[in-house]
Design a protein around this motif. Structure first.
Motif, PDB file in Angstrom:
ATOM      1  N   SER A   1      24.912 -52.070 -28.476  1.00 39.91           N
ATOM      2  CA  SER A   1      24.291 -53.052 -29.364  1.00 39.91           C
ATOM      3  C   SER A   1      23.398 -52.409 -30.416  1.00 39.91           C
ATOM      4  O   SER A   1      22.966 -53.059 -31.354  1.00 39.91           O
ATOM      5  N   GLY A   2      23.119 -51.110 -30.263  1.00 37.59           N
ATOM      6  CA  GLY A   2      22.256 -50.419 -31.214  1.00 37.59           C
ATOM      7  C   GLY A   2      22.973 -49.252 -31.857  1.00 37.59           C
ATOM      8  O   GLY A   2      24.110 -49.370 -32.313  1.00 37.59           O
ATOM      9  N   ASN A   3      22.321 -48.104 -31.871  1.00 35.75           N
ATOM     10  CA  ASN A   3      22.827 -46.909 -32.535  1.00 35.75           C
ATOM     11  C   ASN A   3      23.827 -46.174 -31.648  1.00 35.75           C
ATOM     12  O   ASN A   3      23.457 -45.525 -30.671  1.00 35.75           O
ATOM     13  N   GLY A   4      25.101 -46.256 -32.013  1.00 39.93           N
ATOM     14  CA  GLY A   4      26.152 -45.641 -31.216  1.00 39.93           C
ATOM     15  C   GLY A   4      26.101 -44.123 -31.190  1.00 39.93           C
ATOM     16  O   GLY A   4      26.620 -43.497 -30.270  1.00 39.93           O
TER      17      GLY A   4
ATOM     18  N   GLU B   1      38.951 -52.663 -34.746  1.00 38.30           N
ATOM     19  CA  GLU B   1      38.925 -51.699 -35.842  1.00 38.30           C
ATOM     20  C   GLU B   1      38.664 -50.316 -35.262  1.00 38.30           C
ATOM     21  O   GLU B   1      37.613 -50.071 -34.670  1.00 38.30           O
ATOM     22  N   THR B   2      39.640 -49.421 -35.414  1.00 33.31           N
ATOM     23  CA  THR B   2      39.478 -48.038 -34.961  1.00 33.31           C
ATOM     24  C   THR B   2      38.882 -47.234 -36.106  1.00 33.31           C
ATOM     25  O   THR B   2      39.554 -46.944 -37.100  1.00 33.31           O
ATOM     26  N   ARG B   3      37.585 -46.891 -35.957  1.00 36.13           N
ATOM     27  CA  ARG B   3      36.836 -46.294 -37.052  1.00 36.13           C
ATOM     28  C   ARG B   3      36.892 -44.762 -37.068  1.00 36.13           C
ATOM     29  O   ARG B   3      36.387 -44.124 -37.989  1.00 36.13           O
TER      30      ARG B   3
ATOM     31  N   ILE C   1      30.366 -54.848 -30.696  1.00 37.36           N
ATOM     32  CA  ILE C   1      30.734 -56.045 -31.442  1.00 37.36           C
ATOM     33  C   ILE C   1      30.160 -55.932 -32.849  1.00 37.36           C
ATOM     34  O   ILE C   1      28.943 -55.884 -33.038  1.00 37.36           O
ATOM     35  N   ASP C   2      31.023 -55.861 -33.832  1.00 37.27           N
ATOM     36  CA  ASP C   2      30.619 -55.766 -35.245  1.00 37.27           C
ATOM     37  C   ASP C   2      29.526 -54.718 -35.450  1.00 37.27           C
ATOM     38  O   ASP C   2      28.505 -54.971 -36.088  1.00 37.27           O
ATOM     39  N   ASN C   3      29.777 -53.534 -34.917  1.00 36.83           N
ATOM     40  CA  ASN C   3      28.815 -52.426 -34.989  1.00 36.83           C
ATOM     41  C   ASN C   3      29.485 -51.258 -35.703  1.00 36.83           C
ATOM     42  O   ASN C   3      30.511 -50.747 -35.250  1.00 36.83           O
ATOM     43  N   ARG C   4      28.898 -50.819 -36.819  1.00 36.58           N
ATOM     44  CA  ARG C   4      29.513 -49.768 -37.624  1.00 36.58           C
ATOM     45  C   ARG C   4      29.048 -48.362 -37.237  1.00 36.58           C
ATOM     46  O   ARG C   4      29.350 -47.401 -37.946  1.00 36.58           O
TER      47      ARG C   4
ATOM     48  N   PHE D   1      34.818 -47.764 -32.040  1.00 33.39           N
ATOM     49  CA  PHE D   1      35.696 -48.926 -31.986  1.00 33.39           C
ATOM     50  C   PHE D   1      34.874 -50.191 -32.203  1.00 33.39           C
ATOM     51  O   PHE D   1      34.018 -50.537 -31.395  1.00 33.39           O
ATOM     52  N   ARG D   2      35.140 -50.859 -33.292  1.00 32.38           N
ATOM     53  CA  ARG D   2      34.392 -52.055 -33.689  1.00 32.38           C
ATOM     54  C   ARG D   2      35.234 -53.292 -33.389  1.00 32.38           C
ATOM     55  O   ARG D   2      36.334 -53.459 -33.917  1.00 32.38           O
ATOM     56  N   VAL D   3      34.724 -54.149 -32.539  1.00 30.40           N
ATOM     57  CA  VAL D   3      35.403 -55.395 -32.190  1.00 30.40           C
ATOM     58  C   VAL D   3      34.934 -56.488 -33.144  1.00 30.40           C
ATOM     59  O   VAL D   3      33.731 -56.717 -33.303  1.00 30.40           O
ATOM     60  N   LEU D   4      35.897 -57.159 -33.769  1.00 32.37           N
ATOM     61  CA  LEU D   4      35.612 -58.287 -34.662  1.00 32.37           C
ATOM     62  C   LEU D   4      36.222 -59.521 -34.018  1.00 32.37           C
ATOM     63  O   LEU D   4      37.440 -59.658 -33.931  1.00 32.37           O
ATOM     64  N   ASN D   5      35.359 -60.402 -33.521  1.00 34.58           N
ATOM     65  CA  ASN D   5      35.813 -61.504 -32.670  1.00 34.58           C
ATOM     66  C   ASN D   5      35.486 -62.876 -33.250  1.00 34.58           C
ATOM     67  O   ASN D   5      35.258 -63.831 -32.515  1.00 34.58           O
TER      68      ASN D   5
END
Length: 451
Positions: free
Chosen positions: A383-386, A346-348, A326-329, A333-337
């Protein structure tokens, strides 16, 4: 403007010409000027264009391994159509009329036109009862150079329009303010509405977000954006590049795609669920599961060049692992909810060097596969470092590895068509072989004296 307004505009335009363009496999616009008289004679009946645009690479070197066209066919003209709905006036060319087109599939030949592939995936999506809403954002580097100067310098010691790392800089955006002003104004005038434009971290680096729209329009906007930026830059003595990685010590350039599915009436965002703890509907979870499963098998559509894989490295603002959050760069794949109107994925993974038609087609086809097959999103959000989460695997590390996965993928053939997958993967094999022949600066520096 509708056809009744467009035709008089063309007849009366002082230039007496129309610009038309088609995209090749790499997303490069290939086209020409035709007389207004010629355009008016083909507007209803269609036209033709040399099919070599699907038979050569980005440097105009002819493929030796594809069946669609080649020396064995004589590179004939293919039937082509111009899409009247793509009509635009080119602001930096005195309002010259412009149209996008596509090559029509020939009988008994593979279906390879990128815009037609996107339309095919769109039909599949609409048949399933969904309206896809998409947009793409781009990062790119700008250099105070010309095509002549970079060749004279042999692409070394190029001068960025601003030095150093200064993302989101109000100060640096004032230094080249006329360029930024022209980008913002003229892109909007050209039918590419920009929601945001700012400096990105890197010397002479900008980022722009294109306003969301229906899928085909989103693809058109993204394809036109890259060439339009280059042409506007030329007017300022600047060269813009959308290479995924221009230097090993600098961040790469993303071409992230934002997407959501709406109902057929375009009134309800089907990705949003107010009752879910993460505000994600079951459809969104299935869509995300489809991309997590299939992105490795479709990666050449999102990372199509040798250079693409220099961007997909740890700690450089590009993903390396198959993760979501969730909103993780730091994830793929970043989910903006944030709300029911803006909830999206967002497919990064996607780089700035992609063909937008193929990037969007691949992302949507993978997501739709997840929805149709009701795939379960079993992986938890990071939730942290992907970069540290390898639980679902890593992305392929080279174009060669990724192309082999795509070529062997039964699902890729199922959702994109055998003809396209065969032709496209052969073009990526060609790209890999060209790279293997080249002696690089790295090799000379490493081996010349010592070995």
């Amino acid at each position: 403007m509708d056809i009744k307004e467009i035709l008089p505009y063309i007849k009366n335009h002082e230039s007496g010409k129309v610009k038309i363009a088609f995209t090749d496999i790499d997303g490069i616009l290939r086209g020409k000027y035709i007389s207004a008289e010629k355009f008016l004679s083909i507007v209803d009946s269609g036209t033709s264009f040399c099919d070599v645009i699907f038979g050569w690479d980005s440097s105009d070197a002819a493929y030796d391994n594809v069946s669609y066209t080649g020396w064995h066919t004589g590179y004939p003209d293919a039937a082509a159509s111009l899409d009247i709905s793509t009509f635009r006036k080119i602001p930096w060319e005195n309002g010259v009329p412009f149209f996008l087109g596509e090559l029509v599939q020939k009988e008994n030949t593979p279906h390879v036109c990128p815009r037609q592939l996107l339309k095919k995936v769109l039909r599949d999506t609409e048949s399933a009862g969904f309206f896809p809403c998409f947009s793409q954002e781009f990062e790119w580097y700008n250099f105070a150079e010309t095509p002549q100067s970079i060749h004279e310098k042999q692409f070394r010691s190029l001068r960025p329009i601003t030095p150093g790392m200064f993302g989101y800089s109000i100060l640096r955006s004032s230094l080249q303010n006329q360029f930024i002003t022209d980008l913002f104004t003229q892109l909007n005038q050209f039918g590419i509405p920009i929601e945001g434009l700012h400096t990105e971290t890197g010397p002479g680096t900008y980022e722009a977000a294109i306003k969301y729209s229906a899928l085909l329009e989103a693809g058109d906007r993204a394809v036109l954006f890259k060439t339009a930026v280059k042409e506007i830059a030329y007017k300022h003595g600047i060269m813009a590049t959308f290479m995924a990685k221009v230097n090993e010590s600098l961040p790469g350039c993303g071409g992230h795609v934002h997407q959501s599915l709406w109902d057929a009436e375009q009134k309800k965002n089907l990705f949003y669920d107010e009752k879910d703890p993460q505000k994600m509907s079951e459809i969104m979870k299935q869509y995300l599961a489809g991309q997590l499963l299939l992105i490795p098998q479709l990666l050449p559509m999102f990372a199509p060049t040798i250079n693409s894989y220099k961007r997909l490295v740890e700690g450089a603002w590009a993903p390396t692992t198959l993760t979501w959050g969730i909103d993780n760069r730091t994830v793929a794949f970043r989910v903006l909810n944030g709300s029911k109107s803006s909830c999206r994925l967002e497919t990064r993974v996607i780089g700035a060097d992609t063909n937008p038609y193929l990037a969007m087609a691949g992302a949507l086809a993978a997501g739709l596969y997840g929805v149709k097959n009701k795939l379960q999103l079993k992986q938890a959000a990071v939730s942290g470092n992907g970069y540290l989460d390898h639980s679902n695997g890593r992305l392929p590390a080279t174009l060669d590895e990724a192309t082999k996965l795509m070529k062997q993928s039964a699902v890729a053939t199922e959702i994109l068509g055998e003809g396209f997958v065969d032709h496209f993967t052969r073009t990526r094999e060609w790209e890999w072989r060209q790279h293997l022949k080249t002696v690089t600066d790295w090799e000379l520096k490493r081996y010349f004296e010592i070995i």
